[in-house]
Scaffold this motif. Sequence first.
Motif, PDB file in Angstrom:
ATOM      1  N   LYS A  27       9.725   4.348 -32.610  1.00  0.00           N
ATOM      2  CA  LYS A  27      10.475   3.676 -31.543  1.00  0.00           C
ATOM      3  C   LYS A  27      10.207   2.178 -31.507  1.00  0.00           C
ATOM      4  N   GLY A  28       9.092   1.756 -32.112  1.00  0.00           N
ATOM      5  CA  GLY A  28       8.806   0.330 -32.198  1.00  0.00           C
ATOM      6  C   GLY A  28       8.827  -0.377 -30.871  1.00  0.00           C
ATOM      7  N   ILE A  29       9.617  -1.450 -30.791  1.00  0.00           N
ATOM      8  CA  ILE A  29       9.630  -2.309 -29.616  1.00  0.00           C
ATOM      9  C   ILE A  29      10.363  -1.677 -28.440  1.00  0.00           C
ATOM     10  N   ASP A  30      10.996  -0.519 -28.665  1.00  0.00           N
ATOM     11  CA  ASP A  30      11.730   0.127 -27.576  1.00  0.00           C
ATOM     12  C   ASP A  30      10.822   0.643 -26.471  1.00  0.00           C
ATOM     13  N   GLY A  31       9.541   0.757 -26.746  1.00  0.00           N
ATOM     14  CA  GLY A  31       8.624   1.241 -25.727  1.00  0.00           C
ATOM     15  C   GLY A  31       8.593   2.752 -25.654  1.00  0.00           C
ATOM     16  N   PHE A  32       7.513   3.282 -25.072  1.00  0.00           N
ATOM     17  CA  PHE A  32       7.368   4.735 -25.014  1.00  0.00           C
ATOM     18  C   PHE A  32       7.917   5.317 -23.726  1.00  0.00           C
ATOM     19  N   LYS A  33       8.385   4.443 -22.797  1.00  0.00           N
ATOM     20  CA  LYS A  33       9.015   4.917 -21.567  1.00  0.00           C
ATOM     21  C   LYS A  33      10.445   4.397 -21.499  1.00  0.00           C
ATOM     22  N   SER A  34      11.288   5.147 -20.821  1.00  0.00           N
ATOM     23  CA  SER A  34      12.667   4.721 -20.637  1.00  0.00           C
ATOM     24  C   SER A  34      12.731   3.484 -19.749  1.00  0.00           C
ATOM     25  N   GLN A  35      13.498   2.499 -20.178  1.00  0.00           N
ATOM     26  CA  GLN A  35      13.689   1.292 -19.372  1.00  0.00           C
ATOM     27  C   GLN A  35      14.321   1.627 -18.027  1.00  0.00           C
ATOM     28  N   LYS A  36      15.068   2.709 -17.991  1.00  0.00           N
ATOM     29  CA  LYS A  36      15.732   3.118 -16.752  1.00  0.00           C
ATOM     30  C   LYS A  36      14.709   3.442 -15.657  1.00  0.00           C
ATOM     31  N   THR A  37      13.527   3.921 -16.053  1.00  0.00           N
ATOM     32  CA  THR A  37      12.469   4.212 -15.082  1.00  0.00           C
ATOM     33  C   THR A  37      12.094   2.957 -14.311  1.00  0.00           C
ATOM     34  N   ILE A  69      13.931   0.107 -14.095  1.00  0.00           N
ATOM     35  CA  ILE A  69      15.102  -0.399 -13.381  1.00  0.00           C
ATOM     36  C   ILE A  69      15.306   0.362 -12.072  1.00  0.00           C
ATOM     37  N   ASN A  70      15.178   1.679 -12.117  1.00  0.00           N
ATOM     38  CA  ASN A  70      15.354   2.484 -10.904  1.00  0.00           C
ATOM     39  C   ASN A  70      14.279   2.164  -9.861  1.00  0.00           C
ATOM     40  N   PHE A  71      13.049   1.945 -10.308  1.00  0.00           N
ATOM     41  CA  PHE A  71      11.963   1.582  -9.401  1.00  0.00           C
ATOM     42  C   PHE A  71      12.285   0.276  -8.686  1.00  0.00           C
ATOM     43  N   LYS A  73       0.828  -1.208   0.000  1.00  0.00           N
ATOM     44  CA  LYS A  73       0.000   0.000   0.000  1.00  0.00           C
ATOM     45  C   LYS A  73       0.864   1.260   0.000  1.00  0.00           C
ATOM     46  N   LYS A  74       1.956   1.227   0.750  1.00  0.00           N
ATOM     47  CA  LYS A  74       2.872   2.367   0.787  1.00  0.00           C
ATOM     48  C   LYS A  74       3.513   2.608  -0.579  1.00  0.00           C
ATOM     49  N   LEU A  75       3.717   1.527  -1.328  1.00  0.00           N
ATOM     50  CA  LEU A  75       4.357   1.605  -2.634  1.00  0.00           C
ATOM     51  C   LEU A  75       3.396   2.040  -3.732  1.00  0.00           C
ATOM     52  N   PHE A  76       2.107   1.945  -3.477  1.00  0.00           N
ATOM     53  CA  PHE A  76       1.106   2.152  -4.519  1.00  0.00           C
ATOM     54  C   PHE A  76       1.213   3.505  -5.228  1.00  0.00           C
ATOM     55  N   PRO A  77       1.383   4.635  -4.530  1.00  0.00           N
ATOM     56  CA  PRO A  77       1.496   5.913  -5.243  1.00  0.00           C
ATOM     57  C   PRO A  77       2.656   5.939  -6.242  1.00  0.00           C
ATOM     58  N   GLU A  78       3.771   5.326  -5.877  1.00  0.00           N
ATOM     59  CA  GLU A  78       4.909   5.303  -6.804  1.00  0.00           C
ATOM     60  C   GLU A  78       4.660   4.350  -7.971  1.00  0.00           C
ATOM     61  N   ILE A  79       3.959   3.258  -7.711  1.00  0.00           N
ATOM     62  CA  ILE A  79       3.596   2.336  -8.796  1.00  0.00           C
ATOM     63  C   ILE A  79       2.737   3.061  -9.828  1.00  0.00           C
ATOM     64  N   LYS A  80       1.793   3.873  -9.359  1.00  0.00           N
ATOM     65  CA  LYS A  80       0.923   4.606 -10.281  1.00  0.00           C
ATOM     66  C   LYS A  80       1.709   5.609 -11.130  1.00  0.00           C
ATOM     67  N   LYS A  81       2.784   6.155 -10.571  1.00  0.00           N
ATOM     68  CA  LYS A  81       3.612   7.085 -11.334  1.00  0.00           C
ATOM     69  C   LYS A  81       4.536   6.366 -12.312  1.00  0.00           C
TER      70      LYS A  81
END
Length: 243
Positions: free
Chosen positions: A91-101, A103-105, A58-66
């Motif tokens: 960008k194709g299969i690269d996705g619309f978000k950085s993979q680093k996001t 990984i950092n999470f 539950k504490k993690l939920f706000p960050e999961i939503k971001k």
Amino acid sequence: MTLAFGGDSVLYLSIPAFFNVSEKYDLFNEIHCTGFSCIPVYFYLKTGSYNISYLKTKKLFPEIKKTFHFLYGLSLFGIVEQLRTLYKASKGIDGFKSQKTLINFVKKHFPDEEIPGKMKIHAFNLNTFNDEILKGSIREAMIKTLTFPIEFKPFENYISGSWVYGIPEADFLFYISSNFQTNLKNAVDYMIFSTISRTNKITNNRLEKAPHKIIYQTNSLNPFEISTEIFKMSQEYLRRYFS
């Protein structure tokens, strides 16, 4: 007995309510998960407490939503617009978000240690086209199983199994279904809907074959609002079949 959860939706963050009921029956020697369900499963097996698992999740939920865009699985809500964005950006299969996001999470919230023995984390290997139970580091496994297609590019050629087959196979399946209505308008909608239908067919076949299953359907968008209902449903099912 083996237990498995689906994981395409953050609604699976509610499953500590199931552990609250099931731990007194001592039924499961393995707990299989993919995608979002692996988060509360890890906290439960790491701490040995359904209550701590609930509080940590539950504490993690706000960050999961971001961090994650597709909070409620593969659906028409928002995905068509993301496909258009990908097409325009080439960008194709690269996705619309950085993979680093992603990984950092994972690095922030999961330690660099071995996966708990009873925990079986699933991800889909794009090289072999097979579902795999991951070994080794909990961090690496969590990145692979939380890599949702379109949103993030494959991590070491792995993506979440939750969008491929819905739920791992096991003796006891716990599946959450969202009651969202679909309104098909154009060719892209139909393309996405066909993908959803294929995954649902695999999921339904697995649910039909499982000796035991709990299927929970909801319109809720908050996993912590449905915990009480899941507790009651789980309590009734386990009492009926295992008391």
